[in-house]
Design an enzyme around this catalytic site. Structure first.
Site, PDB file in Angstrom:
ATOM      1  N   THR B 148       0.835  -1.203   0.000  1.00 25.32           N
ATOM      2  CA  THR B 148       0.000   0.000   0.000  1.00 25.32           C
ATOM      3  C   THR B 148       0.867   1.249   0.000  1.00 25.32           C
ATOM      4  O   THR B 148       1.770   1.379   0.821  1.00 25.32           O
ATOM      5  CB  THR B 148      -0.977   0.072   1.191  1.00 25.32           C
ATOM      6  OG1 THR B 148      -1.520   1.402   1.251  1.00 25.32           O
ATOM      7  CG2 THR B 148      -0.311  -0.211   2.526  1.00 25.32           C
ATOM      8  N   VAL B 149       0.608   2.137  -0.937  1.00 20.46           N
ATOM      9  CA  VAL B 149       1.316   3.421  -0.916  1.00 20.46           C
ATOM     10  C   VAL B 149       0.978   4.208   0.346  1.00 20.46           C
ATOM     11  O   VAL B 149       1.744   5.057   0.775  1.00 20.46           O
ATOM     12  CB  VAL B 149       1.004   4.302  -2.156  1.00 20.46           C
ATOM     13  CG1 VAL B 149       1.669   3.734  -3.403  1.00 20.46           C
ATOM     14  CG2 VAL B 149      -0.481   4.493  -2.359  1.00 20.46           C
ATOM     15  N   ASP B 150      -0.181   3.926   0.928  1.00 18.92           N
ATOM     16  CA  ASP B 150      -0.617   4.674   2.122  1.00 18.92           C
ATOM     17  C   ASP B 150       0.228   4.373   3.352  1.00 18.92           C
ATOM     18  O   ASP B 150       0.218   5.132   4.314  1.00 18.92           O
ATOM     19  CB  ASP B 150      -2.081   4.348   2.440  1.00 18.92           C
ATOM     20  CG  ASP B 150      -3.027   4.947   1.414  1.00 18.92           C
ATOM     21  OD1 ASP B 150      -2.713   6.045   0.914  1.00 18.92           O
ATOM     22  OD2 ASP B 150      -4.059   4.333   1.118  1.00 18.92           O
ATOM     23  N   ARG B 200      -5.932   9.364   2.667  1.00 17.79           N
ATOM     24  CA  ARG B 200      -7.253   9.764   3.165  1.00 17.79           C
ATOM     25  C   ARG B 200      -7.255   9.938   4.669  1.00 17.79           C
ATOM     26  O   ARG B 200      -7.834  10.859   5.208  1.00 17.79           O
ATOM     27  CB  ARG B 200      -8.292   8.692   2.807  1.00 17.79           C
ATOM     28  CG  ARG B 200      -8.386   8.431   1.331  1.00 17.79           C
ATOM     29  CD  ARG B 200      -9.708   8.853   0.777  1.00 17.79           C
ATOM     30  NE  ARG B 200      -9.642   8.732  -0.675  1.00 17.79           N
ATOM     31  CZ  ARG B 200     -10.419   7.929  -1.396  1.00 17.79           C
ATOM     32  NH1 ARG B 200     -11.352   7.219  -0.805  1.00 17.79           N
ATOM     33  NH2 ARG B 200     -10.293   7.862  -2.687  1.00 17.79           N
ATOM     34  N   GLU B 255      -4.634  14.522   0.752  1.00 20.01           N
ATOM     35  CA  GLU B 255      -6.004  14.660   0.230  1.00 20.01           C
ATOM     36  C   GLU B 255      -7.050  14.569   1.327  1.00 20.01           C
ATOM     37  O   GLU B 255      -8.109  15.164   1.231  1.00 20.01           O
ATOM     38  CB  GLU B 255      -6.281  13.598  -0.840  1.00 20.01           C
ATOM     39  CG  GLU B 255      -6.197  12.166  -0.315  1.00 20.01           C
ATOM     40  CD  GLU B 255      -6.522  11.096  -1.362  1.00 20.01           C
ATOM     41  OE1 GLU B 255      -7.164  11.395  -2.369  1.00 20.01           O
ATOM     42  OE2 GLU B 255      -6.116   9.941  -1.133  1.00 20.01           O
ATOM     43  N   GLN B 307       1.819   9.503  -8.503  1.00 15.84           N
ATOM     44  CA  GLN B 307       2.661   9.181  -7.352  1.00 15.84           C
ATOM     45  C   GLN B 307       2.722   7.693  -7.060  1.00 15.84           C
ATOM     46  O   GLN B 307       3.641   7.236  -6.394  1.00 15.84           O
ATOM     47  CB  GLN B 307       2.186   9.926  -6.107  1.00 15.84           C
ATOM     48  CG  GLN B 307       0.888   9.438  -5.506  1.00 15.84           C
ATOM     49  CD  GLN B 307       0.193  10.492  -4.666  1.00 15.84           C
ATOM     50  OE1 GLN B 307       0.547  10.722  -3.530  1.00 15.84           O
ATOM     51  NE2 GLN B 307      -0.814  11.128  -5.235  1.00 15.84           N
ATOM     52  N   ARG B 308       1.761   6.931  -7.514  1.00 16.95           N
ATOM     53  CA  ARG B 308       1.822   5.502  -7.202  1.00 16.95           C
ATOM     54  C   ARG B 308       2.153   4.652  -8.427  1.00 16.95           C
ATOM     55  O   ARG B 308       2.210   3.431  -8.333  1.00 16.95           O
ATOM     56  CB  ARG B 308       0.539   5.032  -6.516  1.00 16.95           C
ATOM     57  CG  ARG B 308      -0.692   5.089  -7.365  1.00 16.95           C
ATOM     58  CD  ARG B 308      -1.922   4.638  -6.572  1.00 16.95           C
ATOM     59  NE  ARG B 308      -2.865   4.020  -7.467  1.00 16.95           N
ATOM     60  CZ  ARG B 308      -4.116   3.725  -7.174  1.00 16.95           C
ATOM     61  NH1 ARG B 308      -4.584   3.984  -5.967  1.00 16.95           N
ATOM     62  NH2 ARG B 308      -4.901   3.154  -8.042  1.00 16.95           N
TER      63      ARG B 308
END
Lengths: 428, 428
Positions: B148-150, B200, B255, B307-308
């Site tokens: 996950t990029v998150d 998010r 975001e 970005q991803r």
């Protein structure tokens, strides 16, 4: 034979910067040094801080203090090493005191050569320097060095800066479209990706993303240029047809996309929302229209400064042209050529061959190079084969910057301080 | 001793994709081949098309048809090679027929190993596969492969995909800030640049741009994470102070930035403007607020998919971890380890050392890893030294993809067709 007295060079960066404008500065400084070492009558290169503003304020940087290594590092430095400005020289009648001031600064620093590195408006400023020299009896040459990501300068095959922006945008479109393809088939799928690129009046950057296509149904599927009035019904129908055929749709939109009335869509919308003009925003606006009309999920990226500062992905051809334009500008200026822009001439498409030729500075300001109709597909929503043949060589070759131990491009560069002023202060 | 019967591997990509998720797929396939060649009881790797959707629809790709070279090319391919989906397996009680169907597909293709490559929700799906195996008496192991990029997965030092996104964002911030610096000193100057990044609920990606700083007043000057409620007065004051001190201000905003009431600002705004929820948009919203409050010109970039998917700027550490996680998942699964995620454990910061350890899949879905308070500066508007020490090694090293003659990364890769179905169709 008496040796001519060495005269200094004034160089400044004018208008928006690019990933390779500093390579042009490097070319200027390097060529001036080489010529001086070979005995030519050329002094130091003085770079104005923040473009013409620095000329007027006598904020000048003597590049003699830069090591040869620091000059070479300008090849790999994005942004504008000495600062840029959107300030242009007005005609004499509008502002005689500015002309007076510029003449005083040129005299005070024994400037014999003026090199203006910019776009359309800046080429007019370069031209006015010729007039200024004549008016004040200064023995100067003035040469324009082209630079603009917009690629809207006439009389040159391409403007340095454009090729690198194009390479970045085409790569970004190719990469993002692979993401979109992966996300378009499952649950809660995204069906549309929009990439908003720069270009107020000309669609060159938008068009350059056509190079991302490596197959008949590859992204981008639609390219919306300012040259083609936006027709919502046609675009929505094309998006819908693409989704039906490919499974998803990737769109490039230029920030300056305008409606049939010629008004930019983004400005219209933002004026309504915020009560004042706000540039940018056509990408999200388009995403909203597509989402509303087709009920599909859209993603939107806005490249903004990223597209013109992405030195990490520069085009080698672009970088070489940027450097060569600077070096040749000095040579021509020393040879007494004045009132010209160093233009790139295309000799062949594939393999790409080019050389540098002088183009008259007269009238460049008023003529903007737009995407010609034969560079667009029949429906106006994509690039033609002619456009691809033109664009392809401009993004060729890689030119990675060095990376530091921090895992990031090494852009360290120390700008020297301003020279001590010789004149009284001047406020703008 | 009787040789165990070779069982097949089911692999799928779940949730948003990354620049290196395909490296994990490559690691899975490569390890399975090596193990089989060494005589281990392992069959072919079947990749589901579009994640869990492809499992349910029995849209399976037999990777045996890929050449070894095609498997290696997965290392350099962004997006999701087999398609991804946000579909998750519901608990049995909610949808017994889906469980029934999955069990039938596993049986029909002799699946002994299930490898789920995804984030929080996908790890819960992996855990449910263990339950499913037990309920239907299937002899399967299920292993989670983090992605996950998150970077919001707990129990792993980092999730593959994050490091490359971080490298891209930090590079982009560094480059754009050089542009901003050049444009901030002259006429019609731009004073603020905003980079909107994903995130998010967690500010990891926003925080990673702190790595762009190479000096005390270097960009970014402010980092706005979802973990810190947006306080307009404080942010406007900080922007104003930065412009006064540095001459310009670069801001990263996630975001998901939310107000004191916990509601995301972008959604609020778009709901008001368009009458329906539209994600993204906090960057332009913030630009408008700053412009209105301070009367300065702002630029804003929205990185979105770029970005991803920016494989052209992947982190070598991230790429190696992505591959290793896949390869190790196969080894563990073959060794009978089930119900675990292949977690990355940090052994040292500098030089960065790591290994892979099993983490229980239980409860990962409900726990989101947020940026901890001690990773933020005292005012909550930047990264702390602790955060930098954590982030720095994750973006180390370059891993360029090959470039084609077209001047673009060569991402050609042909996904094999689906296997002929063995079961009757199933509609979702």
């Amino acid at each position: 034979m008496t040796a001519a007295r060495p005269r200094n060079v004034l160089y400044f960066q004018s208008g928006g910067v690019t990933a390779v404008i500093n390579a042009t500065a490097g070319g200027v400084i390097d060529a001036a040094r080489s010529l001086a070492q070979a005995g030519a009558p050329i002094g130091t290169v003085l770079a104005a801080r923040n473009g013409l503003s620095g000329v007027l304020k006598e904020e000048l940087i003597d590049t003699a203090s830069l090591s040869d290594e620091a000059v070479l590092r300008l090849r790999q430095l994005p942004g504008g090493a000495f600062g840029a400005s959107r300030r242009l020289l007005p005609p004499y009648d509008e502002c005689p005191d500015q002309w007076e001031r510029v003449a005083a600064v040129l005299r005070a620093h024994d400037i014999g050569h003026v090199l203006v590195n910019g776009g359309n408006g800046s080429m007019e400023t370069a031209r006015l320097f010729v007039e200024l020299g004549q008016r004040y009896g200064l023995d100067i040459t003035a040469v324009g060095l082209p630079k603009t990501v917009d690629n809207d300068l006439l009389d040159t095959d391409v403007s340095p800066g454009f090729g690198s922006a194009a390479k970045y945008l085409a790569t970004s479109m190719r990469e993002a479209s692979l993401d979109l393809a992966a996300m378009s088939g499952g649950a809660r799928a995204t069906k549309v990706f929009i990439l908003e690129v720069m270009g107020r009046h000309a669609g060159w950057m938008a068009l350059s993303t056509a190079l991302a296509q490596d197959g008949p149904d590859a992204a981008p599927h639609l390219i919306l240029c300012p040259e083609v009035p936006f027709d919502e019904e046609r675009v929505v129908a094309a998006v819908s047809a693409t989704i039906a055929r490919v499974g998803y749709c990737a769109i490039t939109v230029a920030e300056g996309l305008a409606g049939p009335d010629g008004k930019p869509l983004a400005v219209e919308r933002d004026a309504a929302t915020y009560g004042h003009e706000q540039l940018g925003g056509v990408g999200p606006w388009l995403a909203d229209r597509v989402q509303t009309r087709l009920g599909v999920k859209c993603h939107c990226a806005v490249a903004d400064y990223l597209q013109r500062s992405a030195r990490h992905l520069a085009s080698r051809v672009d970088l070489e042209q940027a450097w060569a334009v600077g070096a040749t500008g000095v040579e021509w200026s020393l040879a007494g050529r004045s009132g010209v822009m160093v233009a790139i001439r295309r000799l062949a498409d594939a393999p790409y061959r080019w050389d540098l030729v002088p183009a008259a500075l007269d009238g460049l300001a008023d003529r903007e190079r737009k995407v010609p109709p034969d560079f667009l597909s029949a429906d106006g929503l994509h690039a033609s084969p002619l456009a691809r043949a033109y664009l392809a060589p401009l993004i060729a070759g890689e030119a990675y910057p060095p990376y530091g131990d921090d895992g990031l491009p090494d852009y360290r560069w120390q700008c020297p301080s301003n020279l001590a002023p010789r004149l009284s202060p001047y406020s703008l």
